[in-house]
Each structure stands twice: as structure tokens, then as C-alpha cells.
Design a protein around this motif. Structure first.
Motif, PDB file in Angstrom:
ATOM      1  N   VAL A   7     -15.231 -27.528 -15.095  1.00 38.74           N
ATOM      2  CA  VAL A   7     -16.334 -28.406 -14.697  1.00 38.74           C
ATOM      3  C   VAL A   7     -17.445 -27.622 -13.999  1.00 38.74           C
ATOM      4  CG1 VAL A   7     -14.968 -30.508 -14.568  1.00 38.74           C
ATOM      5  CG2 VAL A   7     -15.187 -29.064 -12.543  1.00 38.74           C
ATOM      6  N   GLN A  63     -17.821 -27.420  -9.886  1.00 40.87           N
ATOM      7  CA  GLN A  63     -18.342 -28.564  -9.135  1.00 40.87           C
ATOM      8  C   GLN A  63     -17.163 -29.426  -8.684  1.00 40.87           C
ATOM      9  OE1 GLN A  63     -21.010 -30.552 -11.748  1.00 40.87           O
ATOM     10  NE2 GLN A  63     -22.454 -28.851 -11.832  1.00 40.87           N
ATOM     11  N   GLU A  80     -17.554 -33.279  -9.266  1.00 36.21           N
ATOM     12  CA  GLU A  80     -17.326 -33.689 -10.652  1.00 36.21           C
ATOM     13  C   GLU A  80     -15.836 -33.696 -10.976  1.00 36.21           C
ATOM     14  OE1 GLU A  80     -17.835 -34.890 -14.574  1.00 36.21           O
ATOM     15  OE2 GLU A  80     -19.163 -35.027 -12.857  1.00 36.21           O
ATOM     16  N   ARG A  89     -14.424 -36.802  -9.451  1.00 35.04           N
ATOM     17  CA  ARG A  89     -14.837 -37.973 -10.230  1.00 35.04           C
ATOM     18  C   ARG A  89     -13.981 -38.114 -11.485  1.00 35.04           C
ATOM     19  NH1 ARG A  89     -17.600 -39.805 -14.412  1.00 35.04           N
ATOM     20  NH2 ARG A  89     -17.998 -37.749 -15.262  1.00 35.04           N
TER      21      ARG A  89
END
Length: 101
Positions: A37, A40, A43, A46
């Protein structure tokens, strides 16, 4: 008695080795996921929450309103619990502190 001590040391060694291997595997999986990712962390969290069902995509205004309303109810309940505790703390009877000379 000597065999008990030897068995304990061997069991401890096996547990430490397996724990170290597990920690190495978890670290490699976490670093690999972060690399996927583009490093991050937000992210990654998420995607994890979407995959486990803790967070659902909100497609309509009704979905969003229902989500916000649930959070509002949680805030109200926490306030109704915290406020009486706070008032009781503020209005606590003050006792004089004895001074020692």
C-alpha cells in the motif's frame, strides 16, 4: 530433579524459538502489507477494517445518516455515564489535611 530442570529449560527454549519465528513471520507480513500500500499506514488500516467488516462503504445518504446516528447515541450514553461521575467528583466533601510538625 535434574530432569525436571532440563525439561523446563528445553520447554522454555522451544517456546522462545517458536515465539521468535512467529514474531518474524508477523513482521514480514506487516512489512509486506505496508509495501503493497506504498507505506501508508492509514490505507492499510482502512483495508483491514473493510476486509473484516468493521467499516462498510457508505453508498447512500441513508447509510451515512444511520452510521452518524449510531455514533451520536454512543456519545450520548458515554456523556450520561461520565457527567454524574464528574459532578460527584467535583462536589466531593473536602477533608482537612492533617499537618505534621
Amino acid at each position: 530433579m535434574a530432569t525436571t530442570s532440563k525439561t523446563r529449560k528445553m520447554t522454555t527454549g522451544i517456546m522462545l524459538a517458536s515465539s521468535a519465528l512467529l514474531m518474524l513471520w508477523v513482521s514480514a507480513a506487516f512489512i509486506g502489507a505496508l509495501n503493497q500500500v506504498n507505506w501508508q499506514v492509514g490505507e492499510l488500516m482502512r483495508q483491514y477494517m473493510l476486509a473484516t467488516g468493521m467499516m462498510k462503504p457508505l453508498h447512500t445518504l441513508v447509510d451515512y445518516y444511520t452510521h452518524i446516528k449510531g455514533i451520536e447515541y454512543l456519545i450520548c450514553v458515554s456523556f450520561f455515564v461520565a457527567f454524574p461521575v464528574f459532578v460527584k467528583y467535583i462536589n466531593k466533601e473536602k477533608r482537612p489535611v492533617p499537618v505534621q510538625l
